[in-house]
Enzyme design. Structure first.
Site, PDB file in Angstrom:
ATOM      1  N   HIS A 187      -5.916  -6.703  -1.851  1.00 15.77           N
ATOM      2  CA  HIS A 187      -4.934  -5.751  -1.341  1.00 15.77           C
ATOM      3  C   HIS A 187      -3.756  -6.462  -0.670  1.00 15.77           C
ATOM      4  O   HIS A 187      -3.910  -7.123   0.330  1.00 15.77           O
ATOM      5  CB  HIS A 187      -5.623  -4.802  -0.362  1.00 15.77           C
ATOM      6  CG  HIS A 187      -4.906  -3.513  -0.169  1.00 15.77           C
ATOM      7  ND1 HIS A 187      -4.554  -2.686  -1.209  1.00 15.77           N
ATOM      8  CD2 HIS A 187      -4.468  -2.887   0.956  1.00 15.77           C
ATOM      9  CE1 HIS A 187      -3.952  -1.614  -0.742  1.00 15.77           C
ATOM     10  NE2 HIS A 187      -3.872  -1.711   0.566  1.00 15.77           N
ATOM     11  N   SER A 220       0.844  -1.185   0.000  1.00 17.05           N
ATOM     12  CA  SER A 220       0.000   0.000   0.000  1.00 17.05           C
ATOM     13  C   SER A 220       0.889   1.249   0.000  1.00 17.05           C
ATOM     14  O   SER A 220       1.786   1.354  -0.824  1.00 17.05           O
ATOM     15  CB  SER A 220      -0.956  -0.047   1.194  1.00 17.05           C
ATOM     16  OG  SER A 220      -2.040   0.806   1.008  1.00 17.05           O
ATOM     17  N   ASP A 259      -8.530  -5.682  -5.985  1.00 17.70           N
ATOM     18  CA  ASP A 259      -8.181  -4.528  -5.161  1.00 17.70           C
ATOM     19  C   ASP A 259      -8.376  -3.251  -5.977  1.00 17.70           C
ATOM     20  O   ASP A 259      -7.720  -3.062  -7.001  1.00 17.70           O
ATOM     21  CB  ASP A 259      -6.721  -4.648  -4.717  1.00 17.70           C
ATOM     22  CG  ASP A 259      -6.243  -3.446  -3.933  1.00 17.70           C
ATOM     23  OD1 ASP A 259      -7.087  -2.667  -3.434  1.00 17.70           O
ATOM     24  OD2 ASP A 259      -5.010  -3.279  -3.802  1.00 17.70           O
TER      25      ASP A 259
END
Length: 535
Positions: A493, A217, A468
């Site tokens: 994710h 991320s 995601d």
């Protein structure tokens, strides 16, 4: 009826998380919004992905039987790392009087499998570049690094990002004003990582050991940028679910919420349609005190909600985060969820008779996200507890992390736009500073990345799963033979960073195998190059 609020994930990175025409977070802005829309709260600023989960779980644990801890799997188990603190300089880029001020930066170490430099070459350092939160949260959810450490004889290091967790330069006053928060930037964070890594290697007598950085991320963005900015410190980077192209006009602004919507639509058109119709019904019923009382009962709120936006936020969070963590196996990264939770949500919605109250359907689906274990007796929808100092990301989202996001008419969420000038005014009112919306692409690049990086970059893995929604802002095609994109159609994710399980599908196993093979190639090449230098 009040105008449509901005997208829920207004200030997320990734997370890690978003940028549409978001409201100010200051008291003054809240008062302004409330006065212009009597009876309405300003649409709540959304916290980063992982921190919001921590916040929600803290609220649950206060009133429930705390059978599981926030970090995923029981609070009494021994931690697989030891905590250490590094004396880090405040400002790496000026020589002002405050620049040499020192703060304690937390980092975690696991040396269980490390091949120490005694009579041979030291094993590599696998370093996680910390995100917008407590580093222990990320370490306990990055099992992939622990899984592969034995194969490589690797030392694992997880470095906390400045201004988060315990690494606050000004203690409780760190978020006090722009005077203190001005030192919270991605460039300062990258420099922190570089200095800590070099010092650690020296102290361990492992200066020749290769370093690979990992991140997911926002942490993945940092890992990739670290490789570009400090190639002499790290020989490679594994960047999972890193939306480094979510800036300026590189990625279509509506792509994130279009992707969330497509996840649900791919499971059931009826499911998508029910959620899309929910928002207008919620606005209508929440327009009066009586309606809010009825909604509080329907949504089993722990206390009567004051604003229908709070319920909107609660639903929006559930649907969006479920899409992000639509893992193929049960997981408790954010909440305890079953395998393929989007499919399970849609099964719940589709299981109701057609004439059932639409909000009852929406609540039942969202309840899977918040209360799959059945431990909750009520929902803390308007919990105002902020135990983790979430102002840090709000600052970053108002300075350099400007990721424009809109909601299109095709989305299952209410349409919404984005305007740079509005964002600038909101940030000025909140923090007394205006954003530099194009700084990230100036500092790290992004436009025509396929043409640029292949000329000077190397040794980066960009991994993404197309379930995601952040994948749309990621690198999805190979840039060169050593800057590669590993894309899985059903991945979510940073799924590849999770611990391996017996239920992992073949495509996840293959993705991780490719990552390990690539990392091995980088290390082998490094040792070959070093041998040529010294011999």
């Amino acid at each position: 009826m009040a105008s449509t609020p901005p997208p829920l994930l207004a200030f997320l990175p990734l997370l890690l998380l978003l940028a549409a025409s978001s409201p100010s977070t200051s008291t003054a802005a809240a008062a302004r919004s409330s006065n212009s829309n009597p009876g309405r709260a300003p649409f709540p600023a959304v916290t980063p992905l992982h921190l919001q989960a921590l916040r929600q779980q803290r609220a649950r644990l206060r009133g429930a039987d705390a059978k599981y801890a926030a970090a995923g799997g029981g609070g009494t188990a021994a931690k697989p790392f030891t905590a250490h603190y590094f004396p880090q300089e405040l400002d790496h880029f000026t020589f002002t009087p405050n620049a040499s001020m020192v703060f304690s930066q937390k980092y975690l170490v696991n040396d269980t499998f490390w091949r120490r430099p005694t009579g041979g070459a030291a094993g590599p350092l696998f370093v996680y570049t910390g995100n917008e939160g407590d580093i222990e949260w990320f370490a306990t959810n990055t099992g992939f690094m622990f899984d592969i450490a034995p194969k490589f004889g690797a030392l694992l290091v997880f470095i906390e990002h400045r201004f988060y967790g315990e690494s606050k330069p000004f203690g409780n006053d760190s978020y006090k004003s722009a005077e203190t928060l001005g030192y919270l930037t991605s460039t300062q964070a990258l420099a922190d990582f570089a200095i800590l890594i070099r010092s650690l290697k020296q102290n361990l007598s492992a200066e020749a050991a290769p370093v690979i950085v990992f991140g997911g991320s926002y942490g993945g963005m940092l890992a990739s940028w670290f490789r570009l900015k400090y190639p002499h410190v790290a020989i490679g980077a594994v960047a999972s679910s890193a939306p480094i192209l979510q800036f300026d006009y590189i990625t279509p602004w509506s792509s994130f919420y279009d992707a969330v919507s497509q996840d649900f639509k791919s499971e059931s058109l009826n499911c998508f349609s029910v959620i899309k119709a929910t928002w207008d019904v919620l606005d209508e019923r929440g327009a009066s005190d009586k309606g809010l009382l009825e909604l509080s009962k329907l949504f089993r709120a722990c206390k009567t909600v004051k604003y229908d936006y709070s319920i909107r936020n609660w639903l929006w969070t559930a649907f969006t985060y479920t899409a992000m963590v639509d893992y193929p196996t049960p997981a408790n990264f954010l909440e305890n969820l079953p395998a393929y939770p989007v499919k399970e949500m849609c099964k719940i919605i589709d299981g109701f008779p057609a004439n059932t109250d639409i909000l009852e359907k929406a609540f039942a689906a969202a309840n899977l996200y918040y209360n799959y274990t059945g431990n909750l007796t009520c929902n803390p929808i308007e919990d105002e507890d902020d135990p983790h100092g979430l102002g840090g990301w709000q600052w970053q989202a108002c300075t350099e992390m400007i990721m424009p996001m809109t909601v299109s008419n095709e989305s299952m969420f209410p349409p919404s736009g984005f305007n740079y000038d509005d964002r600038s005014d909101e940030c000025l009112e909140s923090w007394g500073v205006r954003p530099r919306p194009h700084w990230i692409t100036t500092e790290y690049g992004g436009y025509k990345i396929d043409k640029m990086l292949k000329k000077f970059g190397s040794n980066i893995i960009f991994s993404n799963g197309m379930r995601d929604p952040w994948s749309r802002g990621g690198v999805l095609k190979n840039i060169s033979s050593s800057i590669i994109a590993l894309v899985t159609e059903k991945g979510a994710h940073h799924l590849d960073f999770r611990s391996e399980t017996k239920g992992d599908p073949d495509w996840v196993i293959e993705q991780r195998r490719q990552e390990v093979e690539t990392i091995q190639g980088w290390i082998d090449q490094y040792h070959q190059d070093m041998a040529e230098i010294y011999y």
